[in-house]
Design a protein around this motif. Structure first.
Motif, PDB file in Angstrom:
ATOM      1  N   LEU A 279       0.826  -1.206   0.000  1.00  0.00           N
ATOM      2  CA  LEU A 279       0.000   0.000   0.000  1.00  0.00           C
ATOM      3  C   LEU A 279       0.860   1.256   0.000  1.00  0.00           C
ATOM      4  O   LEU A 279       0.656   2.167  -0.812  1.00  0.00           O
ATOM      5  N   VAL A 280       1.811   1.316   0.926  1.00  0.00           N
ATOM      6  CA  VAL A 280       2.653   2.510   1.030  1.00  0.00           C
ATOM      7  C   VAL A 280       3.409   2.735  -0.273  1.00  0.00           C
ATOM      8  O   VAL A 280       3.506   3.856  -0.783  1.00  0.00           O
ATOM      9  N   ALA A 281       3.917   1.633  -0.849  1.00  0.00           N
ATOM     10  CA  ALA A 281       4.681   1.751  -2.088  1.00  0.00           C
ATOM     11  C   ALA A 281       3.789   2.185  -3.245  1.00  0.00           C
ATOM     12  O   ALA A 281       4.222   2.909  -4.143  1.00  0.00           O
ATOM     13  N   LEU A 282       2.539   1.757  -3.192  1.00  0.00           N
ATOM     14  CA  LEU A 282       1.585   2.141  -4.229  1.00  0.00           C
ATOM     15  C   LEU A 282       1.400   3.662  -4.244  1.00  0.00           C
ATOM     16  O   LEU A 282       1.463   4.307  -5.298  1.00  0.00           O
ATOM     17  N   GLY A 283       1.173   4.216  -3.053  1.00  0.00           N
ATOM     18  CA  GLY A 283       1.040   5.671  -2.965  1.00  0.00           C
ATOM     19  C   GLY A 283       2.323   6.356  -3.402  1.00  0.00           C
ATOM     20  O   GLY A 283       2.304   7.364  -4.121  1.00  0.00           O
ATOM     21  N   MET A 284       3.456   5.762  -2.991  1.00  0.00           N
ATOM     22  CA  MET A 284       4.754   6.341  -3.338  1.00  0.00           C
ATOM     23  C   MET A 284       4.945   6.341  -4.856  1.00  0.00           C
ATOM     24  O   MET A 284       5.517   7.280  -5.413  1.00  0.00           O
ATOM     25  N   THR A 285       4.447   5.311  -5.528  1.00  0.00           N
ATOM     26  CA  THR A 285       4.599   5.227  -6.985  1.00  0.00           C
ATOM     27  C   THR A 285       4.011   6.460  -7.664  1.00  0.00           C
ATOM     28  O   THR A 285       4.648   7.066  -8.534  1.00  0.00           O
ATOM     29  N   LEU A 286       2.796   6.817  -7.253  1.00  0.00           N
ATOM     30  CA  LEU A 286       2.147   7.960  -7.905  1.00  0.00           C
ATOM     31  C   LEU A 286       2.888   9.249  -7.596  1.00  0.00           C
ATOM     32  O   LEU A 286       3.050  10.107  -8.462  1.00  0.00           O
ATOM     33  N   VAL A 287       3.343   9.385  -6.340  1.00  0.00           N
ATOM     34  CA  VAL A 287       4.088  10.598  -5.992  1.00  0.00           C
ATOM     35  C   VAL A 287       5.376  10.680  -6.813  1.00  0.00           C
ATOM     36  O   VAL A 287       5.703  11.725  -7.378  1.00  0.00           O
ATOM     37  N   ILE A 288       6.073   9.556  -6.905  1.00  0.00           N
ATOM     38  CA  ILE A 288       7.323   9.546  -7.671  1.00  0.00           C
ATOM     39  C   ILE A 288       7.030   9.797  -9.149  1.00  0.00           C
ATOM     40  O   ILE A 288       7.788  10.480  -9.835  1.00  0.00           O
ATOM     41  N   ALA A 289       5.898   9.278  -9.626  1.00  0.00           N
ATOM     42  CA  ALA A 289       5.536   9.489 -11.030  1.00  0.00           C
ATOM     43  C   ALA A 289       5.338  10.971 -11.341  1.00  0.00           C
ATOM     44  O   ALA A 289       5.615  11.422 -12.455  1.00  0.00           O
ATOM     45  N   THR A 290       4.887  11.758 -10.352  1.00  0.00           N
ATOM     46  CA  THR A 290       4.730  13.193 -10.587  1.00  0.00           C
ATOM     47  C   THR A 290       6.065  13.921 -10.439  1.00  0.00           C
ATOM     48  O   THR A 290       6.107  15.151 -10.457  1.00  0.00           O
ATOM     49  N   GLY A 291       7.132  13.187 -10.252  1.00  0.00           N
ATOM     50  CA  GLY A 291       8.443  13.806 -10.118  1.00  0.00           C
ATOM     51  C   GLY A 291       8.778  14.186  -8.689  1.00  0.00           C
ATOM     52  O   GLY A 291       9.759  14.875  -8.440  1.00  0.00           O
ATOM     53  N   GLY A 292       7.988  13.716  -7.735  1.00  0.00           N
ATOM     54  CA  GLY A 292       8.235  14.055  -6.325  1.00  0.00           C
ATOM     55  C   GLY A 292       8.743  12.856  -5.557  1.00  0.00           C
ATOM     56  O   GLY A 292       9.169  11.850  -6.124  1.00  0.00           O
ATOM     57  N   ILE A 293       8.715  12.979  -4.234  1.00  0.00           N
ATOM     58  CA  ILE A 293       9.046  11.859  -3.352  1.00  0.00           C
ATOM     59  C   ILE A 293       8.388  12.181  -2.017  1.00  0.00           C
ATOM     60  O   ILE A 293       8.192  13.345  -1.692  1.00  0.00           O
ATOM     61  N   ASP A 294       7.988  11.153  -1.288  1.00  0.00           N
ATOM     62  CA  ASP A 294       7.324  11.396  -0.013  1.00  0.00           C
ATOM     63  C   ASP A 294       8.061  10.644   1.083  1.00  0.00           C
ATOM     64  O   ASP A 294       7.945   9.424   1.186  1.00  0.00           O
ATOM     65  N   LEU A 295       8.827  11.392   1.882  1.00  0.00           N
ATOM     66  CA  LEU A 295       9.586  10.751   2.960  1.00  0.00           C
ATOM     67  C   LEU A 295       8.752  10.573   4.221  1.00  0.00           C
ATOM     68  O   LEU A 295       9.186   9.942   5.159  1.00  0.00           O
ATOM     69  N   SER A 296       7.549  11.167   4.228  1.00  0.00           N
ATOM     70  CA  SER A 296       6.806  11.213   5.487  1.00  0.00           C
ATOM     71  C   SER A 296       5.912   9.998   5.699  1.00  0.00           C
ATOM     72  O   SER A 296       5.255   9.900   6.730  1.00  0.00           O
ATOM     73  N   VAL A 297       5.867   9.066   4.736  1.00  0.00           N
ATOM     74  CA  VAL A 297       4.885   7.984   4.856  1.00  0.00           C
ATOM     75  C   VAL A 297       5.079   7.146   6.130  1.00  0.00           C
ATOM     76  O   VAL A 297       4.101   6.733   6.745  1.00  0.00           O
ATOM     77  N   GLY A 298       6.323   6.922   6.517  1.00  0.00           N
ATOM     78  CA  GLY A 298       6.559   6.156   7.737  1.00  0.00           C
ATOM     79  C   GLY A 298       5.950   6.827   8.959  1.00  0.00           C
ATOM     80  O   GLY A 298       5.349   6.176   9.804  1.00  0.00           O
ATOM     81  N   SER A 299       6.087   8.147   9.018  1.00  0.00           N
ATOM     82  CA  SER A 299       5.511   8.884  10.142  1.00  0.00           C
ATOM     83  C   SER A 299       3.992   8.865  10.084  1.00  0.00           C
ATOM     84  O   SER A 299       3.330   8.761  11.112  1.00  0.00           O
ATOM     85  N   VAL A 300       3.438   8.951   8.864  1.00  0.00           N
ATOM     86  CA  VAL A 300       1.979   8.906   8.741  1.00  0.00           C
ATOM     87  C   VAL A 300       1.468   7.548   9.214  1.00  0.00           C
ATOM     88  O   VAL A 300       0.431   7.466   9.883  1.00  0.00           O
ATOM     89  N   VAL A 301       2.208   6.484   8.909  1.00  0.00           N
ATOM     90  CA  VAL A 301       1.852   5.158   9.405  1.00  0.00           C
ATOM     91  C   VAL A 301       1.735   5.198  10.936  1.00  0.00           C
ATOM     92  O   VAL A 301       0.747   4.752  11.515  1.00  0.00           O
ATOM     93  N   ALA A 302       2.733   5.786  11.582  1.00  0.00           N
ATOM     94  CA  ALA A 302       2.748   5.840  13.047  1.00  0.00           C
ATOM     95  C   ALA A 302       1.603   6.694  13.578  1.00  0.00           C
ATOM     96  O   ALA A 302       0.916   6.324  14.538  1.00  0.00           O
ATOM     97  N   ILE A 303       1.392   7.853  12.949  1.00  0.00           N
ATOM     98  CA  ILE A 303       0.366   8.776  13.444  1.00  0.00           C
ATOM     99  C   ILE A 303      -1.014   8.136  13.366  1.00  0.00           C
ATOM    100  O   ILE A 303      -1.802   8.180  14.321  1.00  0.00           O
ATOM    101  N   CYS A 304      -1.335   7.524  12.211  1.00  0.00           N
ATOM    102  CA  CYS A 304      -2.674   6.979  12.033  1.00  0.00           C
ATOM    103  C   CYS A 304      -2.919   5.806  12.966  1.00  0.00           C
ATOM    104  O   CYS A 304      -3.995   5.694  13.562  1.00  0.00           O
ATOM    105  N   GLY A 305      -1.921   4.936  13.102  1.00  0.00           N
ATOM    106  CA  GLY A 305      -2.070   3.835  14.045  1.00  0.00           C
ATOM    107  C   GLY A 305      -2.278   4.361  15.454  1.00  0.00           C
ATOM    108  O   GLY A 305      -3.139   3.886  16.190  1.00  0.00           O
ATOM    109  N   ALA A 306      -1.515   5.386  15.802  1.00  0.00           N
ATOM    110  CA  ALA A 306      -1.603   5.958  17.146  1.00  0.00           C
ATOM    111  C   ALA A 306      -2.978   6.579  17.377  1.00  0.00           C
ATOM    112  O   ALA A 306      -3.615   6.345  18.413  1.00  0.00           O
ATOM    113  N   LEU A 307      -3.457   7.349  16.405  1.00  0.00           N
ATOM    114  CA  LEU A 307      -4.741   8.024  16.589  1.00  0.00           C
ATOM    115  C   LEU A 307      -5.869   7.003  16.723  1.00  0.00           C
ATOM    116  O   LEU A 307      -6.712   7.122  17.624  1.00  0.00           O
TER     117      LEU A 307
END
Lengths: 355, 330
Positions: free
Chosen positions: A59-87
């Protein structure tokens, strides 16, 4: 012969071949590796483990694929994993009856809503203000862990909620629920990007943002959507991970996940420079990483050398993936016949690819 | 303009720690001139952070027992950063506290700041974690758990549990973070004890990084690769708790089909022990406050103290867990 050469030309040929070789190599050490049985009314076996533990990474890599496809990168996904689980875990731990389905749904919706908001923030920084993606998402990567710990109060929140547990550790008709969720998200992503023009728009933005803007594509909005989708995927992964162990660990949940996700995307054949992307390749890339992890645990590589073994395999995988490297090796072989090369070892695997 | 902004920021940065110091000085009002010795002892303590329930309990124990012993505590949280800790120690030296105690974030790089403390004639006590300085005169004593001993206690229980039986006992081990002192020492202590009897076999040993999620994932793989596991030894409760879920998922009963030994005795672990899912827990107690205050008073009075003080720790069986669980602090 022609079908085989045509197969070998397919962009997913090498990732699939590597995955098959990795899986087959387990047979040497663990003859029962491919055994899948029904135990306690659900599927049980190493292959199921790979899918189950691989689902969040897919799942995380899937989202990352689209971000990378737009020429970007998302380093925050690991933290988002932690935040959502925590909340989600915090919300469930606060309610009187942890087993109420309604309460769990509220927690899930809250967590995923927050994920979208975090994605909006990333997208705003990148597309709205124009900060370099690696810097923009680094902010949330660092601050996000703090946020997660703020929610959990620095502790590990343990919950006892059977409906929440279903998300990460449950089974539906003997199939693991996280795998089913991952399949649904993959199908939705494929439909959205390949059956509508969205995929092409993403690729054009990644290829040349300015040109696509001049061509009338709202590249900012496309980028914003990509970051929000990545955060949503990370959010779902966060729910899975915390649900799997019925606890939220702000410190360690999803730690270094962003790197695994980026690696999965790269192994899958999507260029980090943006443009064309392959969802199928990413899924296989994520499965390769998880297979490698499970293999290491199953065959009992000593923990001191685990990272080295992983690094070696990843290096080999990346080299085999690279067309220019393959060309060099093949050319070298023609000049000096006795040199053995890695790709020849995989020749028998070619036949099994369609299966 | 830019210069003005940066000056404001710099001023803010300078003011922040000052404000924090002011807060810490708190109750006594005139903590400054406490050099005479007849007044309250002033202890400057620098904590690692608040990364786990264990650490939080550790902090609380130190704060509570300082109050009880009538020692004035200046407390700072290093948030896992060595530079913060060095800053805190330097500020304690400037404030001329009577004694400095701290839990080092990492093992190395302390010589300079400890030397400054020594030159200022302020004795230093290490808690919970050690430093690798070769010059042991830099600190008075080190109070903390003996991780090797913890591993030995786990091994002792296992040997006793399987006394008189001859068939092979297949053990799997979930190690802590690779290279960390607790992981190395707990592995060593356990290994040394069970090595005496060839029937004990460690058939698989992997790191679970001290986390629940990794503990579960690794245990899943263990269960697939080794159909016949008798005992699980986990270096902390959390990995054991993760492994319990994996064992249940495999259709086995944790604590019965596979016996489980863990280290730490945090609340969730004790609950599982009381529920019969874990068989034995070796305590690694964070409650070293009273012992620390005792040492502080002795050092301040100029008495000699042993160079190494081991925390008072015990072990728990399932029955003991049921008895102490209601009054457990962490």
């Amino acid at each position: 012969m022609t079908t085989i050469t045509r197969l070998a030309k397919h962009r997913l040929f090498w990732p699939v071949a590597i995955l098959v070789v990795l899986l087959l190599s387990n047979l040497i050490f663990t003859p029962s590796f491919f055994k899948v049985e029904v135990r306690d009314g659900h599927l049980y076996g190493s292959l199921i483990d790979i899918l189950r533990f691989g689902a969040p990474l897919i799942l995380v890599a899937l989202g990352m694929t689209l971000v990378i496809a737009t020429g970007g990168i998302d380093l925050s996904v690991g933290s988002v994993v932690a935040i959502c689980g925590a909340l989600a875990c915090w919300r469930i731990s606060e309610q009187g009856d942890q087993n109420s389905v309604g309460g769990v749904l509220v927690a899930v919706v809250l967590a995923l809503g927050l994920a979208l908001l975090l994605g909006l923030w990333n997208g705003f920084l990148v597309a709205g203000i124009g900060i370099q993606p690696i810097i923009a998402t680094l902010i949330l990567m660092v601050a996000g862990r703090g946020l997660a710990q703020l929610i959990t109060d620095g502790q590990i929140i343990t919950i006892n909620s059977s409906p929440y547990k279903e998300i990460g550790a449950g089974y539906l008709l003997t199939f693991p629920v996280p795998v089913l969720i991952a399949i649904v998200v993959i199908v939705v992503a494929v439909l959205l990007t390949r059956r509508t023009a969205l995929g092409m728009l993403v690729e054009s933005v990644g290829g040349n943002a300015e040109a696509s803007r001049l061509a009338g594509i709202r590249s900012r909005r496309i980028k914003l959507m990509a970051y929000m989708f990545a955060a949503l995927c990370a959010g779902i992964a966060g729910l899975m991970i915390s649900s799997n162990v019925s606890s939220a660990d702000g410190n360690n949940a999803g730690l270094w996940y962003e790197l695994d996700a980026i690696l999965a995307v790269v192994i899958g054949g999507t260029l980090l420079t943006g443009g064309r992307f392959s969802i199928g390749g990413t899924v296989i890339g994520a499965l390769i990483i998880q297979t490698l992890t499970t293999t290491i645990y199953t065959i009992g590589v000593p923990p001191e050398t685990t990272l080295l073994v992983k690094a070696l395999v990843v290096t080999v995988v990346c080299l085999i993936q690279s067309p220019s490297f393959r060309e060099k090796v093949f050319k070298g072989r023609r000049q000096r016949p006795p040199t053995p090369s890695a790709p020849t070892a995989e020749a028998p695997a070619k036949v099994e690819v369609p299966a | 303009m830019l210069r003005k902004i940066s000056m404001i920021i710099a001023a803010g940065l300078l003011a922040a720690p000052l404000a924090a110091c002011g807060d810490n000085g708190g109750d006594s009002g005139s903590g400054s001139g406490s050099d005479s010795g007849s007044e309250k002892i002033v202890l400057g303590f620098s904590q690692v952070g608040a990364e786990s329930g264990w650490r939080t309990a550790n902090t609380k124990s130190i704060q509570d027992s300082a109050k009880e012993a009538g020692i004035e505590l200046k407390f700072s949280d290093a948030q896992q950063k060595q530079e913060n800790q060095i800053k805190a120690i330097r500020s304690y030296i400037q404030q001329k506290v009577d004694i400095i105690a701290f839990s080092p974030v990492v093992e190395s790089g302390w010589d300079t700041v400890l030397k400054e403390a020594k030159d200022a004639n302020i004795p230093v006590i290490l808690t919970d974690r050690a430093v690798d300085s070769t010059d042991t005169s830099l600190y008075k004593t080190f109070i903390g758990s003996d991780f090797v001993e913890e591993g030995k206690k786990a091994g002792d229980w296992l040997v006793k549990e399987y006394q008189g039986k001859t068939e092979t006992v297949n053990i799997v081990e979930l190690q802590g973070t690779t290279g960390s002192a607790p992981a190395n020492d707990r592995k060593k202590g356990f290994g040394d004890v069970i090595a005496a009897d060839p029937k004990f076999k460690i058939i698989a040993s992997q790191t679970g990084d001290f986390t629940r999620a990794k503990g579960k994932e690794v245990m899943e793989a263990f269960l697939k690769a080794n159909p016949d596991i008798d005992v699980l030894y986990a270096h902390n409760d959390d990995m054991g708790l993760g492994a319990i879920e994996a064992i249940e998922g495999a259709g086995k009963k944790p604590g019965v089909d596979i016996k489980i030994i863990t280290v730490d005795a945090v609340k969730d672990g004790m609950q599982a022990l009381a529920d019969g899912k874990i068989n034995f827990i070796v305590e690694c107690s964070p409650l070293l406050g009273p012992q620390l205050m005792d040492l502080v008073q002795k050092v301040h009075a100029g008495e000699t103290v042993p160079a190494r003080v081991v925390t008072e720790e015990t072990t728990f069986t399932q029955e003991q867990a049921k008895a102490v669980l209601p009054s457990r602090q962490y």
